[in-house]
Design an enzyme around this catalytic site. Structure first.
Site, short mmCIF file in Angstrom:
data_model
loop_
_atom_site.label_atom_id
_atom_site.label_comp_id
_atom_site.label_asym_id
_atom_site.label_seq_id
_atom_site.Cartn_x
_atom_site.Cartn_y
_atom_site.Cartn_z
N PHE A 262 0.82 -1.22 0.00
CA PHE A 262 0.00 0.00 0.00
C PHE A 262 0.86 1.27 0.00
O PHE A 262 0.43 2.33 -0.42
CB PHE A 262 -0.82 0.06 1.30
CG PHE A 262 -2.10 -0.71 1.31
CD1 PHE A 262 -3.08 -0.50 0.36
CD2 PHE A 262 -2.36 -1.63 2.33
CE1 PHE A 262 -4.29 -1.18 0.41
CE2 PHE A 262 -3.56 -2.32 2.38
CZ PHE A 262 -4.53 -2.09 1.42
N SER A 293 -2.44 -6.14 -6.81
CA SER A 293 -2.41 -4.89 -6.04
C SER A 293 -2.87 -5.28 -4.64
O SER A 293 -3.44 -6.36 -4.46
CB SER A 293 -3.40 -3.87 -6.62
OG SER A 293 -4.73 -4.22 -6.27
N ASP A 294 -2.65 -4.45 -3.64
CA ASP A 294 -3.35 -4.68 -2.38
C ASP A 294 -4.77 -4.12 -2.56
O ASP A 294 -5.12 -3.58 -3.61
CB ASP A 294 -2.59 -4.04 -1.21
CG ASP A 294 -2.95 -4.73 0.12
OD1 ASP A 294 -4.03 -5.36 0.19
OD2 ASP A 294 -2.17 -4.63 1.08
N TYR A 295 -5.55 -4.29 -1.54
CA TYR A 295 -6.97 -3.99 -1.57
C TYR A 295 -7.26 -2.53 -1.96
O TYR A 295 -6.95 -1.61 -1.19
CB TYR A 295 -7.50 -4.26 -0.17
CG TYR A 295 -8.98 -4.38 0.00
CD1 TYR A 295 -9.58 -5.61 0.17
CD2 TYR A 295 -9.77 -3.25 0.04
CE1 TYR A 295 -10.94 -5.71 0.36
CE2 TYR A 295 -11.13 -3.35 0.23
CZ TYR A 295 -11.71 -4.58 0.39
OH TYR A 295 -13.05 -4.68 0.58
N THR A 296 -7.81 -2.33 -3.14
CA THR A 296 -8.11 -1.00 -3.71
C THR A 296 -6.90 -0.05 -3.77
O THR A 296 -7.06 1.17 -3.88
CB THR A 296 -9.27 -0.25 -2.96
OG1 THR A 296 -8.87 0.04 -1.62
CG2 THR A 296 -10.56 -1.03 -2.97
#
Ligand code: NOJ
Length: 759
Positions: A262, A293-296
Site C-alpha cells: 500500500f 495490487s493490495d486492496y483498492t
C-alpha cells in the site's frame, strides 16, 4: 507430448530451476490453449482476468464487509460476462462451486476462477500468529504448520493465500509486526521460504496445494513511524539488503504471486512504481509470476496524490506492473478504453493476462477447475485431531521464557493455591490472534481452561479479571489483590487484545494498557510470587510490576490450543525453547529499534555518558534482545573452534561450538551465529545474524554444532547496488542471543582477480 517448463515458459514464468519446482511441466496443448485464449479474448475479458473481487458467494471479507459487489446475483452476471478472474476472502465449497460453474460453464471462454484468501495462521485450526511461530527459529517446523493450513484452506475451496508476510518489521508500533517473522532479514527469509514450501507442497497441481503470495512488495516493514499505509524513505542499499531478500527467498522457494504494498517508497506509491515492480522485481529478482495490487490500492493512488483520477490510477498501475487489481474494479472499468485510446499498449495487458493464465495452468485449474472444491474433503479436513495436536506443539514451541527467577516450572501435582489474574485469564475472544477470520469463535482454549485441565485439583485455581483490557472494572483491582493475598502464586495474564495489532493497528506506544499496568503494580505489591503471561502481537516495553515479576512468558497469540500450551510450559511438560524474533526495548520511544543497528561515530556507552549516541533517559539497549529466550535447562557453550582464522576468497570457514545441557531436564537450544564487518566502504551493523542451529539435549549431554561461513555470507550491497564482500577483519559471535556469546575473528583475504581492496 510433454514439454519441460523451462523450454516453454522462458520469459513468461521463468525456468523450473528458478522456482525450484521440478515437477511443473506443461503439455504443448496447454501452451497452445493459453495462446489461443489470448488471441480470442476481448479486451473486456482480459481486464476481467486481471480483476479480483470480494467473494459474494460466501461472503466473509471480514476487514471490509461493505466493500465491492455484495450481491451474488450481480457478481454472477460479471462472472458470466468474463469480467472477473479471481474471487477472494470467501470460504466454503458449495459457494465456490456455484461461482466456478458460472465461469467454466457459462462464460464465453470458460476460464476457471482463482479463489484467494487471507489464511495467515490457520483456517479452522488456528496456529500461533506468524510472529509467535517465528520464535521457534525453526523453518522446518513452520513448513509443517503451513502445510496443515494449506490442507484446511484448500478443503474450504481456496487456491491461494495472501501469505506469508515477508516484510522485515523494523518498528514495533506497526500493527502488522504480528503477521510476519520479526525484525531480522535472515530469519524472515528462512521462515518466509519455508512457509511458501509448506503452503504449496511439492506439486502445485495437487488438490491440497495452496499457492503462496509473499507480501507486501516492498519494504512495507519500513513505514515511517510504524504507521500503517504510510510512506517509506529508504536508500537503495537498505531496500536491497534488508527488505528484498525475504522476497527473493520466497520466489526461489516457488512462490508465483506477490502483492504490491500500500505504501509509497521515496515518493512513488508501490502500486505505481515501475522501477520497483518491473525493473527490480522482474529484472533484478527474476520474478515470473503475477502481481496483485493490495486492496483498492490502485484507486488509492488518487489519495496519495499520484494519480489524477481513476482512469489515471488504472493506467499507472498496469504500466507499473500490477497484473491483478484487487477489489477496486478499476481495470474492468478503464482498461478497455485505455487500450483503445493507446494510453496502455495491448502488449502490456497481454503479458499480464498470460502471467495469470499460466499460474492457473500451473496449478492445474484448466485440467480440473473443480480441484479443491470437493464437499467430502471439506467435511473431513477441518480441525482434525492431528492438526489440533500440531497447533498445540507449535504454540508450546512459540512461547518465549523471558525471565525466570527459578519459580518455573510449577509442579502440577503440588497442591497450592493459584490466582489467575488479568483480563485474559478466562477470555476466549483474544486467544486466536488478529488474522484468524475463519476460525470458529469460542473454540480456542483459554488460559483458565488449559490450567484446569493440567492441575491435579482444578479447585486450586481462582480466576479474577481485575480489569478489562483497556477499561477498569469497579472494585476489580481490590478483588484481584485479595485473591493474590489468598494465593500461593499469582499468574498475571496481561497484554494486548487481538484488535490492538494486525492491519491498521499502529500504536504510538508499545506498552501494556494503563489499567492493566495498575493492576499488575497492585498485585506485585502484595509480595506474592508472580508469573506474567503476556499476550501480544508485537514486542512490548515492560515496566514496574510487570517487568519485576519473578517470571515472564511471552505468549503472543497462540491460536486454538493457547491455554493448553501455556499450561504445558508453566508445568514443565514442555521445556520452553522460543527465542525472540523482535527486540523488546526498555521504552516505546526507542522505536524503531532493531538489534542490527549501526555503531555511529560515537557509540553509546550508557545513558549517563555525555556526547554519545544515546537517549538521556534510557539505555539504548534492549530489555530483552533479539534472539533471547530461556529454558528450564541450563545450556552452556564453549570450545569455539574455527577451521581457519584466515578466509581466502573462495574458502569456507567452518565454526564449531560445543553445547552442553548442564540442567536437569531435556531441552532445546537455538545457537546463533553473528558477524560484524569491522571496516567497510559502507558502515555495517554492529551484528548480523548468519546462522541458526537448534539442538535438543538430555541432561548432562553435549554436542558439537557446526556452522559454515563463506565470502557470500559477508557480502553487503555496495556501490551501484552490487553485492560485494570486502577483505578485512570480521568479528564472529556464537551465542544464545544477539548479545554476548563466544567471540572470535576471521580475516577475509582478497585473492580473486579484480577483487575489491580493503579501504
Ligand atoms: C489488505 C492487506 O494489506 C493485505 O495483506 C490483505 O491480504 C488484503 N487486504 C486482502 O484481505
Amino acid at each position: 507430448m510433454t514439454i519441460h517448463r523451462r523450454a516453454v515458459l522462458s520469459g513468461i514464468l521463468g525456468s523450473a530451476a528458478a522456482f525450484g519446482l521440478p515437477r511443473i511441466t506443461f503439455a504443448a496443448t496447454e501452451v497452445q490453449r493459453v495462446d489461443d485464449l489470448i488471441a480470442r479474448m476481448t479486451i473486456e475479458e482480459k481486464a476481467g482476468q486481471m480483476t479480483c473481487l470480494a467473494d459474494a458467494f460466501r461472503p466473509f471479507n471480514p476487514p471490509n464487509p461493505q466493500a465491492g459487489i455484495q450481491d451474488e446475483k450481480r457478481l454472477s452476471e460479471e462472472i458470466r460476462k468474463g469480467r472477473v478472474g479471481c474471487l477472494f476472502n470467501g470460504i466454503g465449497v458449495a459457494g465456490a462451486r456455484r461461482a466456478q460453474e458460472l465461469a467454466v460453464e457459462h462464460s464465453r471462454l470458460g476460464i476457471p476462477l482463482l479463489f484467494a484468501g487471507d489464511v495467515i495462521h490457520g483456517l479452522k485450526t488456528i496456529f500461533p500468529v506468524p510472529l509467535a511461530e517465528a520464535s521457534t527459529f525453526d523453518p522446518a517446523f513452520a513448513e509443517r504448520t503451513a502445510r496443515a493450513m494449506a490442507v484446511e484452506a484448500t478443503a474450504a475451496g481456496l487456491h491461494l493465500t495472501f501469505a506469508p508476510m515477508a516484510d522485515v518489521a523494523r518498528d514495533q508500533r506497526w500493527g502488522r509486526v504480528v503477521e510476519g517473522s520479526g525484525e531480522d532479514v535472515t530469519l524472515v527469509s528462512l521462515l518466509s521460504a519455508a512457509r511458501v514450501r509448506g503452503f504449496q507442497g511439492r506439486d502445485l497441481r495437487r488438490n491440497d496445494s495452496l499457492l503462496a503470495c509473499p507480501k507486501h512488495f516492498a519494504a512495507y516493514g519500513a513505514v515511517a513511524g510504524g504507521l500503517e499505509y504510510g510512506s517509506i524513505d529508504i536508500s537503495d542499499e537498505t531496500l536491497r539488503e534488508t527488505h528484498l531478500p525475504p522476497f527473493s527467498a520466497s520466489f526461489s522457494a516457488g512462490a508465483l504471486s506477490t502483492m504490491a504494498a500500500f505504501s509509497e517508497i521515496n515518493g512513488v506509491p508501490a502500486t505505481a512504481d515501475r522501477a520497483l515492480l518491473t525493473d527490480i522485481l522482474r529484472g533484478e529478482m527474476q520474478f515470473r509470476g503475477f502481481v496483485f495490487s493490495d486492496y483498492t490500492a490502485d484507486e488509492e493512488l488518487i489519495a496519495h496524490g499520484y494519480a489524477e483520477d481513476e482512469r489515471d490510477a488504472a493506467r499507472l498501475a498496469v504500466l507499473a506492473g500490477v497484473d491483478m487489481s484487487m477489489q477496486s474494479g478499476l481495470y474492468i472499468r478503464y482498461l478497455p478504453e485505455l487500450v483503445k485510446s493507446g494510453a496502455v499498449p495491448m502488449g502490456t495487458v497481454d503479458v499480464a493476462v498470460r502471467r495469470i493464465l499460466y499460474v492457473k495452468m500451473a496449478m492445474g485449474l484448466f485440467d480440473n477447475p473443480w480441484r479443491s472444491l470437493d464437499e467430502d474433503v471439506e467435511r473431513t479436513r477441518f480441525a482434525t485431531p492431528a492438526h489440533r495436536e500440531l497447533a498445540r506443539e507449535s504454540a508450546g514451541r512459540s512461547i518465549v521464557l523471558l525471565k525466570n527467577s527459578g519459580i518455573l516450572p510449577l509442579d502440577p501435582a503440588q497442591s497450592r493455591k493459584i490466582a489467575l489474574i488479568g483480563p485474559f485469564g478466562e477470555d476466549k475472544d483474544n486467544v486466536y490472534g488478529p488474522w484468524a477470520f475463519y476460525g470458529d469463535p469460542g473454540k480456542g482454549v483459554d488460559i483458565a481452561s488449559g490450567l484446569r485441565a493440567a492441575l491435579a485439583d482444578p479447585a486450586d485455581l481462582t480466576v479474577v479479571p481485575g480489569c478489562g483490557a483497556d477499561a477498569a472494572i469497579e472494585g476489580g483491582i481490590a478483588k484481584a489483590v485479595e485473591a493474590a493475598k489468598a494465593a500461593d502464586i499469582v499468574l498475571l495474564a496481561l497484554g494486548e487484545t487481538q484488535t490492538m495489532s494486525g492491519e491498521a493497528q499502529s500504536r504510538t506506544t508499545i506498552e501494556i494498557p494503563a489499567v492493566q499496568q495498575a493492576l499488575a503494580d497492585a498485585v506485585t505489591a502484595t509480595g506474592k510470587p508472580v508469573v506474567v503471561l503476556l499476550r501480544h502481537g508485537r514486542a512490548l516495553a515492560l515496566h514496574d510490576g510487570v517487568a519485576n515479576a519473578q517470571a515472564i512468558l511471552a505468549t503472543w497469540f497462540l491460536g486454538s490450543e493457547a491455554g493448553h500450551a501455556v499450561a504445558d510450559v508453566l508445568f514443565g511438560k514442555v521445556n520452553p525453547s522460543g527465542k525472540l524474533p523482535v527486540s523488546f526495548p526498555w521504552e516505546s520511544g526507542q522505536e524503531p529499534f532493531f538489534y542490527d543497528r549501526k555503531s555511529t561515530g560515537r557509540p553509546v556507552v550508557d545513558n549517563r555518558t555525555e556526547y554519545r549516541a544515546r537517549y538521556t533517559t534510557t539505555d539504548n539497549s534492549a530489555r530483552f534482545p533479539f534472539g533471547h529466550g530461556l529454558s528450564y535447562s541450563d545450556f552452556v557453550l564453549d570450545n569455539l573452534k574455527l577451521s581457519d582464522t584466515a578466509m581466502r576468497w573462495d574458502d569456507t570457514v567452518s565454526i564449531a561450538v560445543k553445547v552442553a545441557n548442564k540442567g536437569s531436564r531435556r531441552g532445546s537450544e537455538v545457537v546463533q551465529l553473528y558477524t560484524r564487518d569491522r571496516v567497510a566502504s559502507r558502515t555495517r551493523p554492529i551484528r548480523e545474524l548468519k546462522g541458526i542451529e537448534r539442538v535438543t539435549l538430555d541432561p548432562g549431554e553435549s554436542k558439537t554444532l557446526r556452522f559454515s561461513l563463506t565470502r557470500r555470507d559477508l557480502e553487503f550491497v555496495g556501490d551501484g547496488n552490487r553485492r560485494i564482500a570486502e577483505p578485512g577483519l570480521f568479528d564472529i559471535w556464537v551465542g544464545q542471543s544477539s548479545t554476548g556469546g563466544l567471540h572470535a575473528q576471521i580475516e577475509l583475504y582478497a585473492a580473486a582477480p579484480g577483487a575489491n581492496t580493503p579501504n
